[in-house]
Design a protein around this motif. Sequence first.
Motif, PDB file in Angstrom:
ATOM      1  N   VAL A   1       0.861  -1.168   0.000  1.00 34.01           N
ATOM      2  CA  VAL A   1       0.000   0.000   0.000  1.00 34.01           C
ATOM      3  C   VAL A   1       0.905   1.228   0.000  1.00 34.01           C
ATOM      4  O   VAL A   1       1.863   1.291   0.773  1.00 34.01           O
ATOM      5  N   ALA A   2       0.603   2.202  -0.873  1.00 34.24           N
ATOM      6  CA  ALA A   2       1.424   3.403  -0.998  1.00 34.24           C
ATOM      7  C   ALA A   2       0.790   4.546  -0.232  1.00 34.24           C
ATOM      8  O   ALA A   2      -0.428   4.747  -0.290  1.00 34.24           O
ATOM      9  N   CYS A   3       1.619   5.298   0.467  1.00 33.24           N
ATOM     10  CA  CYS A   3       1.181   6.497   1.177  1.00 33.24           C
ATOM     11  C   CYS A   3       1.763   7.704   0.459  1.00 33.24           C
ATOM     12  O   CYS A   3       2.980   7.840   0.341  1.00 33.24           O
ATOM     13  N   LEU A   4       0.882   8.586  -0.048  1.00 29.57           N
ATOM     14  CA  LEU A   4       1.283   9.781  -0.784  1.00 29.57           C
ATOM     15  C   LEU A   4       1.195  10.981   0.153  1.00 29.57           C
ATOM     16  O   LEU A   4       0.132  11.272   0.708  1.00 29.57           O
ATOM     17  N   THR A   5       2.330  11.703   0.314  1.00 26.95           N
ATOM     18  CA  THR A   5       2.403  12.820   1.251  1.00 26.95           C
ATOM     19  C   THR A   5       2.998  14.030   0.558  1.00 26.95           C
ATOM     20  O   THR A   5       4.000  13.903  -0.162  1.00 26.95           O
ATOM     21  N   PHE A   6       2.396  15.205   0.769  1.00 25.64           N
ATOM     22  CA  PHE A   6       2.896  16.461   0.222  1.00 25.64           C
ATOM     23  C   PHE A   6       3.558  17.272   1.328  1.00 25.64           C
ATOM     24  O   PHE A   6       3.102  17.273   2.471  1.00 25.64           O
ATOM     25  N   LEU A   7       4.615  18.010   0.953  1.00 27.05           N
ATOM     26  CA  LEU A   7       5.373  18.763   1.944  1.00 27.05           C
ATOM     27  C   LEU A   7       4.576  19.948   2.474  1.00 27.05           C
ATOM     28  O   LEU A   7       4.588  20.226   3.664  1.00 27.05           O
ATOM     29  N   LYS A   8       3.872  20.654   1.586  1.00 31.17           N
ATOM     30  CA  LYS A   8       3.161  21.865   1.973  1.00 31.17           C
ATOM     31  C   LYS A   8       1.658  21.620   1.990  1.00 31.17           C
ATOM     32  O   LYS A   8       1.153  20.712   1.327  1.00 31.17           O
ATOM     33  N   GLU A   9       0.945  22.446   2.753  1.00 31.06           N
ATOM     34  CA  GLU A   9      -0.510  22.392   2.760  1.00 31.06           C
ATOM     35  C   GLU A   9      -1.097  23.191   1.609  1.00 31.06           C
ATOM     36  O   GLU A   9      -2.116  22.808   1.044  1.00 31.06           O
ATOM     37  N   ARG A  10      -0.452  24.299   1.269  1.00 31.63           N
ATOM     38  CA  ARG A  10      -0.893  25.137   0.162  1.00 31.63           C
ATOM     39  C   ARG A  10       0.305  25.509  -0.707  1.00 31.63           C
ATOM     40  O   ARG A  10       1.438  25.575  -0.227  1.00 31.63           O
ATOM     41  N   THR A  11       0.036  25.781  -1.970  1.00 30.73           N
ATOM     42  CA  THR A  11       1.113  26.139  -2.894  1.00 30.73           C
ATOM     43  C   THR A  11       1.448  27.617  -2.835  1.00 30.73           C
ATOM     44  O   THR A  11       2.569  28.008  -3.180  1.00 30.73           O
ATOM     45  N   GLY A  12       0.502  28.470  -2.407  1.00 32.44           N
ATOM     46  CA  GLY A  12       0.729  29.907  -2.435  1.00 32.44           C
ATOM     47  C   GLY A  12       0.718  30.486  -3.828  1.00 32.44           C
ATOM     48  O   GLY A  12       1.171  31.610  -4.053  1.00 32.44           O
ATOM     49  N   LEU A  13       0.173  29.741  -4.800  1.00 34.25           N
ATOM     50  CA  LEU A  13       0.180  30.159  -6.198  1.00 34.25           C
ATOM     51  C   LEU A  13      -0.961  31.127  -6.462  1.00 34.25           C
ATOM     52  O   LEU A  13      -2.080  30.948  -5.961  1.00 34.25           O
ATOM     53  N   VAL A  14      -0.694  32.163  -7.250  1.00 31.89           N
ATOM     54  CA  VAL A  14      -1.712  33.101  -7.702  1.00 31.89           C
ATOM     55  C   VAL A  14      -1.614  33.178  -9.222  1.00 31.89           C
ATOM     56  O   VAL A  14      -0.570  33.561  -9.756  1.00 31.89           O
ATOM     57  N   CYS A  15      -2.679  32.776  -9.911  1.00 26.77           N
ATOM     58  CA  CYS A  15      -2.666  32.707 -11.368  1.00 26.77           C
ATOM     59  C   CYS A  15      -3.069  34.041 -11.968  1.00 26.77           C
ATOM     60  O   CYS A  15      -4.010  34.696 -11.500  1.00 26.77           O
ATOM     61  N   GLN A  16      -2.359  34.438 -13.008  1.00 28.63           N
ATOM     62  CA  GLN A  16      -2.725  35.631 -13.761  1.00 28.63           C
ATOM     63  C   GLN A  16      -3.706  35.272 -14.861  1.00 28.63           C
ATOM     64  O   GLN A  16      -4.710  35.951 -15.065  1.00 28.63           O
ATOM     65  N   THR A  17      -3.431  34.184 -15.584  1.00 27.08           N
ATOM     66  CA  THR A  17      -4.350  33.646 -16.582  1.00 27.08           C
ATOM     67  C   THR A  17      -4.357  32.131 -16.444  1.00 27.08           C
ATOM     68  O   THR A  17      -3.342  31.520 -16.126  1.00 27.08           O
TER      69      THR A  17
END
Length: 787
Positions: A536-552
């Motif tokens: 069984v694989a456990c997928l974990t991300f380092l951050k909770e949010r990316t902080g990304l703001v898209c222009q388009t």
Amino acid sequence: MAAGKPCYIMIYSKRFTELLIRAGETKAFSFSCYNPENHFVVEIQKSIDCMSGLCPFGEVQLEPPTSVLPTLNRTFIWDVKAHKRIGLELQFSHPRLRQIGPRESCPDGVTHSISGRIDATEVRIGTFCSNGTVSRIKMQEGVKMALHLPWFLHRNTSGFSIANRSSIKRLCIIESVFEGEGSATLMSANYPEGFPEDELMTWQFVIPAPLRASVSFLDFNVSNCEKKEERVEYYIPGSTTNPEVFKLEDKQPGNMAGNFNLSLQGCDQDVQNPGILRLRFQVLVQHPQNESNTTYKVDLSKERDMSVTIEPRPVRLSRKFTPGCFVCLDSRSCSTNVTLASGSKHKISFLCDDLTRLWMNAEKTLSCLDHRYCLRKSYSLQVPRDLLQLPVQLHNFSWKLLVPKDSLSLALVPAQKLQQHTQERPCNTSFSYSMASTVPGKNLYFGSFCSGGSIEQIQMKQNISVTLRTFAPNFQQDLSRQDLTVSFIPHFKEDSVFMVTPDKKNKVYLRTPNWDRGLPSLSSVSWNISVPRDQVACLTFLKERTGLVCQTGRAYMIIQEQRTHAEEIFSLEEEVLPKPTFRHHSFWVNISNCSPVSGKQLDLLFWVTLTPRTVDLNVLIIAVVGGGALLLFALGLIICCVKKKKKNINKGLTVGIYNNNINTQMPMQPNKFQKGRKDNESHVYDVIEDTMVYGHLLQNSNGSFHQPEVDTYRPFQGPMEDCPPSPPPICSRAPTKKLATDEPSPDVPPESESEPYTFSHPSQKDGSNENTSIPLLSVQEPEKSAK
């Protein structure tokens, strides 16, 4: 006087800015300031005419002596005029002179400026300091010597003498004497301006017997010639081809023993566009090295589109003498750096005291011009063996991989699985591979990779460069166990796809390309994570949010299990990244970027860990108990049905028909089984039970059927899907939708677990007694009932 105020020469209360005193005159003067050395300089000019009388050969005296001169910066100038056929020689006692460039200065402030003459034109030979190798300068048709002494230096001798010599038939000859290891930098006349047209200048070098000399050109320009050819000529002891002629752009001789001469010959220049001929070069004298007698053969005759450069490593400059490192072709043509071209064979030797001061960089291009020819072809990215046997370290070897646009893509398959370099798990190997896009305007660096990881394949959309970079001398031993193969595959839309099989013991760290600068705008990258059946694989991300703001556009992440096709879609701009989740089957991770606003970037780091798959004991007990009860119920039901069948067998002829022409695949679904039902024997029965034929009689009182189990579900063990999930449109503003992992796709009908059998009653057409069905049981006449 205060600083910044003007200073004047005072004679009888009159102020002067300059004062001229001729021979035989006496003048008394003073200064209006306390620091006249900062405002004035005294020049003593003396003209010597050797055309009308005898020249005062011998040591040149300082007249008047410095003791009778004011404490100012002093410049003594001697202008000697001679006939064209007369050669004059300036001899310098210890210390000898060292030539400097136009923007350099002498540490002790003592400067020698020497000029010659061609008819009425003055030609600057050069500017010199003390403590060098230049011992004599010979000139024809006169000489002008200027000696500059600072005001604080008490010196009463000029340090040179003038001698008469026969015609030298050239502009000048400069003699440079070496007494031990060292170097000298020398320049052509009028440097950095142009060398006089169609003139000849010679340097004579005196080299002690046990030492060797090498010449390297530091800077040069050639003019536009109408007649003759600009060149350099060498007279080398023991050479059978003296003079040896070289072009200025050629590699110059090295590893020379004994005295030798170097001459610079100009040409007749184009009047309209003469150009500039100039030369600055260095002569390095050092002890012979062991490697100078060893020749290495490098065969690149079978290589194409490849170049190899051997050059010095970047080092800090030191004031101490450092022996040079030269690479020699055919033992005589030496230079500090040499480029070897493909398609030829080369003989190399080294004149260097420490070969670790050199390294080697190579580049090779693999291109595909016809996609029909290249498709599915593979090439091994290996360093030629002849390069690995050289005694210098291979620093970089780059492969440029070029494919037709929108026709082919690239797949890189290592012999040993690769690990991506991250801060959490850095590469600690003797070499690594750096991969980057070479498409103009596509600033995409995929990362650095080394052996010992979980990445089985890397697919790239367009042209890339793969650079092998070494970090330790033992990389050759490690390199023999590593091989990287590139294949040309059909074109796909992702910028890159990583095929990953996690290690059961270690975490697999993965991060988006361009980690330092962020994933480029409108780029997409996918990871295909394979999960073994017993893990069984456990997928974990380092951050909770990316902080990304898209222009388009919008930025998305899609996680899709390949078995169920269930997709989880996350907006990287708005939503929180998922918490650690367990994946029981192989899955895709796809990240697609938008066009972020300035200062924002998308960079994600995640990791995958594997744990053994376990079964819940309570679920297992319930399943066993439930299965046993179901089995007992089924046996009882079968007995009842058999009895009822025997009682009602005379009620009519009902035959079960098995139709093996039924399509067993769902519409619009790919065939997921390696072996179709028509190819195996799971649907063949030797005996068909009565309950199968008379199953319609098992209807109970409430109208439902007790249907027997006719097949058993087995988990799919075939190949996983190859295509990554398709991201939503980049510019779509549709709301994010999440699907549970066990929820089927809305446009796919659910799979049925029952076997495709058809049960029917035989029918006869009106007016016909023909039976078109195939009976599976013998037909018996019904028994007459007893009256």
